[in-house]
Scaffold this active site. Structure first.
Site, PDB file in Angstrom:
ATOM      1  N   GLY A  48      -4.001   2.573   5.946  1.00  0.00           N
ATOM      2  CA  GLY A  48      -4.040   1.467   6.898  1.00  0.00           C
ATOM      3  C   GLY A  48      -2.912   1.461   7.904  1.00  0.00           C
ATOM      4  O   GLY A  48      -2.778   0.508   8.679  1.00  0.00           O
ATOM      5  N   GLY A  85       0.760   5.875   0.687  1.00  0.00           N
ATOM      6  CA  GLY A  85       0.082   7.020   1.282  1.00  0.00           C
ATOM      7  C   GLY A  85      -0.382   6.824   2.702  1.00  0.00           C
ATOM      8  O   GLY A  85      -1.362   7.423   3.132  1.00  0.00           O
ATOM      9  N   SER A  86       0.295   5.952   3.466  1.00  0.00           N
ATOM     10  CA  SER A  86      -0.062   5.664   4.864  1.00  0.00           C
ATOM     11  C   SER A  86      -1.441   5.027   5.007  1.00  0.00           C
ATOM     12  O   SER A  86      -2.055   5.064   6.068  1.00  0.00           O
ATOM     13  CB  SER A  86       0.006   6.942   5.719  1.00  0.00           C
ATOM     14  OG  SER A  86       1.316   7.432   5.775  1.00  0.00           O
ATOM     15  N   ARG A 126      10.063   4.986  -6.296  1.00  0.00           N
ATOM     16  CA  ARG A 126       9.374   5.943  -7.171  1.00  0.00           C
ATOM     17  C   ARG A 126       9.679   7.357  -6.708  1.00  0.00           C
ATOM     18  O   ARG A 126      10.235   7.567  -5.632  1.00  0.00           O
ATOM     19  CB  ARG A 126       7.859   5.714  -7.103  1.00  0.00           C
ATOM     20  CG  ARG A 126       7.334   5.772  -5.665  1.00  0.00           C
ATOM     21  CD  ARG A 126       5.844   5.617  -5.565  1.00  0.00           C
ATOM     22  NE  ARG A 126       5.406   5.500  -4.182  1.00  0.00           N
ATOM     23  CZ  ARG A 126       5.255   6.515  -3.332  1.00  0.00           C
ATOM     24  NH1 ARG A 126       5.530   7.750  -3.736  1.00  0.00           N
ATOM     25  NH2 ARG A 126       4.841   6.324  -2.099  1.00  0.00           N
ATOM     26  N   GLY A 149       0.817  -1.209   0.000  1.00  0.00           N
ATOM     27  CA  GLY A 149       0.000   0.000   0.000  1.00  0.00           C
ATOM     28  C   GLY A 149       0.846   1.252   0.000  1.00  0.00           C
ATOM     29  O   GLY A 149       2.064   1.206   0.208  1.00  0.00           O
TER      30      GLY A 149
END
Length: 411
Positions: free
Chosen positions: A163, A160-161, A283, A158
């Site tokens: 979870g 963007g933080s 990225r 995942g």
């Protein structure tokens, strides 16, 4: 002669417009392939070509790129970590299929699996937090007991933080585990939860292109238990020894993970034992980090990334050394945005470079403890850190908004 095209897979509300603009400046025709192009408002605003295609389907992407090659000279393919970071592995496969410059898909895939990433870093002797992998609530509880509270609990994949949460006691641990396993989190495959030691200390992020350190930022976050960035500043206030230490560990990460082509950002906490690697992201970092680097050093990472993608040599020479900082605008409550004002006044403050809003009045505000909670940001730059901080604070103080609570439905 066929027009040279740059294929962009999916989009981004922050970096997306910058890639489209940079491609056009380089004489390229940007074409976005996305599952739902309409979600990226900037494409219409920039007049940029977009085509709907299932970006989870590699064969569909190959067919579309092959069709476009009948009309265009495809100079390069790149894209964004949307809807998930493993899309970069797909982009790497596309580049290899069409014999274009791009990242190693196998290395990207390993890196996007946070558990596999941890294993590779540990084997290479890179300092990381203690960690365990769990698949259910019992295993999460056992892992937290072995590591010791507080712990970070997050999905093994995942961005963007999403979870990610700091669990300070047993009740927070149980609550977050229930959220992750009970349907609030969308899993692409069977649930895999990473339970980690909470590495405490100042946060830093090293930005690399190839095997070169471009810059190191410092940042802080909003209130726990979430990790939503509040402010990012370039360059980080480090001694020469601290900078060298972080740079050395960063290069060790790239070697351990088989990275070293294109941009990477590596997150650290400076703990009692020095820099500890929190995560390696294969990225370019999300906006506005690339803008901050350009303001600080005169290096346009997006422009240089595109040059790499189309097979040209990039230029990472630093032209100057300033201080640039971005403050995120993050609401403190849920509801409907009534109004937001003061942005024009903030933009007029000398030293303010950009004031960006992602929302308009009547927008529902629902905070989830992720990067999308940010409703905008302010960027400032000057020759000194103290001056930049003062400019930024003055500008942010001029901005205000009102959020009306959601109506309560009668039962």
């Amino acid at each position: 002669m066929a027009k040279r095209a740059l294929i962009l897979i999916e989009g981004s509300r922050g970096n997306g417009p910058l890639y489209v603009q940079a491609a056009q400046r380089l004489g390229l025709h940007p074409i976005t392939l996305a599952t739902d192009p309409a979600q990226y408002d900037y494409l219409a605003a920039e007049g940029s070509e977009a085509i709907g295609v299932d970006t989870n389907d590699l064969e569909a992407l190959i067919r579309e790129c092959a069709r476009l090659r009948l009309t265009y000279d495809i100079a390069g393919i790149t894209g964004f970590p949307s809807p998930d970071e493993t899309l970069y592995a797909t982009i790497g496969k596309l580049c290899r299929y069409f014999d274009l410059a791009g990242p190693n898909p196998a290395s990207i895939k390993r890196c996007c699996d946070k558990f596999a990433q941890r294993q590779l870093l540990a084997q290479a002797g890179v300092p990381i937090p203690a960690y365990r992998l769990a698949a259910n609530a019992i295993e999460v509880e056992r892992a937290a007991a072995e590591i010791g509270l507080p712990v970070i609990v997050k999905p093994a994949e995942g961005i963007g933080s999403s979870g990610v949460r700091l669990c300070r006691d047993v009740s927070e641990l149980a609550e977050h585990t229930t959220d992750l396993l009970g349907g609030k989190h969308i899993w692409r495959s069977s649930p895999q939860i990473l339970v980690e030691e909470f590495a405490q200390g100042p946060y830093y992020c090293a930005h690399t292109t190839g095997n070169e350190i471009v810059g190191i930022a410092s940042a802080d976050f909003g209130p726990p238990p979430h990790f939503v960035f509040r402010q990012t500043t370039f360059p980080a206030p480090l001694t020469d020894e601290e900078y060298i230490n972080i740079a050395d560990v960063s290069l060790s990460c790239l070697q351990a993970l088989g990275l070293g082509w294109g941009p990477t950002n590596i997150e650290f906490r400076w703990t009692k034992r020095g820099p500890v690697v929190i995560e390696v992201n294969p990225r370019l970092a999300g906006a506005p980090d690339s803008q901050l680097i350009q303001l600080t050093y005169g290096v346009d990472l997006i422009n240089e990334h595109i040059k790499l993608v189309i097979g040209d040599k990039c230029d990472l020479r630093k032209r100057h050394s300033h201080t640039a900082a971005a403050r995120n605008l993050v609401p403190d409550r849920d509801g409907t945005l009534d109004w937001i004002k003061g942005t024009s006044l903030a933009a007029a403050v000398p030293g303010v470079v950009d004031v960006r809003l992602f929302v308009a009045p009547e927008t529902p505000i629902v905070r989830r403890g992720v990067y999308l909670d940010c409703i905008g940001y302010v960027i400032a730059a000057s020759p000194s850190r103290a001056q930049t901080e003062a400019i930024l604070q003055h500008a942010v103080d001029l901005i205000s908004w009102s959020i009306a609570p959601f109506p309560v439905l009668n039962e």
